[in-house]
Design a protein around this motif. Structure first.
Motif, mmCIF file in Angstrom:
data_model
loop_
_atom_site.group_PDB
_atom_site.id
_atom_site.type_symbol
_atom_site.label_atom_id
_atom_site.label_comp_id
_atom_site.label_asym_id
_atom_site.label_seq_id
_atom_site.Cartn_x
_atom_site.Cartn_y
_atom_site.Cartn_z
ATOM 1 N N TYR A 139 0.819 -1.228 0.000
ATOM 2 C CA TYR A 139 0.000 0.000 0.000
ATOM 3 C C TYR A 139 0.845 1.267 0.000
ATOM 4 O O TYR A 139 0.297 2.363 -0.125
ATOM 5 N N GLU A 143 -5.850 -1.785 -11.351
ATOM 6 C CA GLU A 143 -6.866 -1.496 -10.337
ATOM 7 C C GLU A 143 -6.616 -0.107 -9.782
ATOM 8 O O GLU A 143 -5.632 0.536 -10.151
ATOM 9 N N THR A 153 -14.617 -3.833 -0.933
ATOM 10 C CA THR A 153 -15.404 -3.892 0.301
ATOM 11 C C THR A 153 -15.783 -2.506 0.804
ATOM 12 O O THR A 153 -16.942 -2.249 1.126
ATOM 13 N N THR A 183 -15.218 -8.598 -3.560
ATOM 14 C CA THR A 183 -16.324 -7.840 -4.160
ATOM 15 C C THR A 183 -16.363 -8.071 -5.669
ATOM 16 O O THR A 183 -17.425 -8.288 -6.253
HETATM 17 N N1 PMP Z 1 -7.471 -3.942 -4.625
HETATM 18 C C1 PMP Z 1 -6.956 -3.272 -3.574
HETATM 19 C C2 PMP Z 1 -5.623 -2.622 -3.720
HETATM 20 C C3 PMP Z 1 -7.676 -3.198 -2.370
HETATM 21 O O1 PMP Z 1 -7.171 -2.543 -1.326
HETATM 22 C C4 PMP Z 1 -8.946 -3.807 -2.291
HETATM 23 C C5 PMP Z 1 -9.723 -3.734 -1.010
HETATM 24 N N2 PMP Z 1 -9.377 -4.797 -0.160
HETATM 25 C C6 PMP Z 1 -9.452 -4.481 -3.415
HETATM 26 C C7 PMP Z 1 -8.683 -4.521 -4.560
HETATM 27 C C8 PMP Z 1 -10.797 -5.121 -3.394
HETATM 28 O O2 PMP Z 1 -10.820 -6.246 -2.570
HETATM 29 P P1 PMP Z 1 -12.125 -6.736 -1.816
HETATM 30 O O3 PMP Z 1 -13.239 -6.687 -2.795
HETATM 31 O O4 PMP Z 1 -11.801 -8.113 -1.399
HETATM 32 O O5 PMP Z 1 -12.358 -5.794 -0.700
#
Ligand code: PMP
Length: 298
Positions: A161, A190, A253, A217
């Motif tokens: 992150y 993403e 999420t 998600t």
């Molecule tokens: N990519 C990143 C970088 C994220 O932080 C998240 C959130 N956890 C997602 C994708 C989506 O993941 P999820 O749908 O499991 O929350």
């Protein structure tokens, strides 16, 4: 209120403690060397959506960073529910996190204890709710998602992150809500905290999650789309192609399903497919929604 000054209970290494008492030492390995993994979950109507998937992913994220979480999936699930209950939350965001402690300092941390905490707070909407329906604006990020040979991209590892925070800050300084990250090959990947999907002529197109999280998600939304008879194609998407898509939306999420109106020079109009999937997703995660709506009308 600053986050560390909120009140409530946090589950910390096996017991519920006061918010202010959930502290770590400044020589925590997780802080110095990013030996930390976390989750983001949401509870709707008192039920945590996809709790098993999130908890298993936390275990797997830790394993990828070469540590074992000292609580079973079942124990962590019970702890998550206990946190919700202790704070009297019905709708809330939950943040489980596991990290290497402060017994050894240096890159090697073989003897450090593994700590685990679960906090919860009320986080209604990740993006500005007013902007949400008309779509949010994204910039292109400078940083790219790393090659899986360069970083443990299947782990929801805190260290990954670092480039997300920097990218998000740069986008926010320019007035954007978030940034779209490409991957090391230059393909669309993403955003800094969500996956992304596009609509072209009634079909969903989404990048193959081969170097970033295959979000829970994202998987739920793909299933909902297929249930509606909408084809979902996972493939390499180049940024030059963005002009050929009519709709774009994010899924995660925290962000749930959030329409996108702009990515750099490319414009999108949130439309029927995005709005249907937003509704389908909310109905899936919050079965009490229909009752709430009826109660509001009645
Ligand atoms: N990519 C990143 C970088 C994220 O932080 C998240 C959130 N956890 C997602 C994708 C989506 O993941 P999820 O749908 O499991 O929350």
């Amino acid at each position: 209120v600053p986050f560390d000054q909120m009140t409530g209970k946090i589950w910390f290494n096996g017991s519920l403690v006061e918010w202010a008492d959930a502290q770590v030492h400044v020589l925590t390995h997780g802080l110095h060397y990013a030996s930390s993994v976390f989750e983001g979950e949401r509870a709707y109507g008192g039920e945590i959506f996809a709790l098993r998937e999130h908890t298993e992913r936390l275990h797997e994220s830790a394993r990828i960073l070469d540590f074992e979480i000292p609580y079973s999936v079942e124990e962590l699930e019970a702890a998550s529910r206990a946190v919700l209950k202790a704070n009297n939350f019905v709708d809330a965001y939950l943040r489980p996190i596991a990290w290497r402690g402060s017994e050894m300092m240096g890159v090697s941390a073989q003897a450090n204890t593994i700590n685990v905490a679960i906090a919860a707070w009320q986080w209604p909407s990740y993006f500005n709710p007013e902007e949400r329906r008309k779509g949010i604006r994204l910039d292109f990020a400078e940083y790219r998602r790393p090659d899986p040979r360069t970083a443990p991209s299947k782990s929801k590892a805190a260290g990954l992150y670092m480039i997300c925070t920097v990218s998000k800050h740069m986008a926010e300084k320019k007035g954007y809500a978030d940034a779209l990250m490409l991957d090391w090959r230059g393909q669309v990947a993403e955003t800094t905290g969500t996956n992304i999907m596009f609509v072209k002529d009634g079909v969903l197109h989404t990048p193959l999650p081969d170097c970033f999280l295959n979000g829970i998600t994202r998987q739920a939304v793909s299933k909902l789309a297929r249930k509606r008879g909408i084809e979902v194609i996972e493939r390499a998407i180049m940024p030059e192609e963005l002009g050929s898509f009519q709709e774009a939306f994010l899924c995660g999420t925290a962000a749930e399903v959030t329409p996108v109106s702009e990515i750099g020079q490319y414009k999108f109009t949130p439309g029927e497919i995005t709005f249907s999937l937003m509704d389908d997703y909310m109905k899936l995660v919050d079965p009490s929604l229909e009752e709430k709506k009826l109660a509001a009308v009645g």
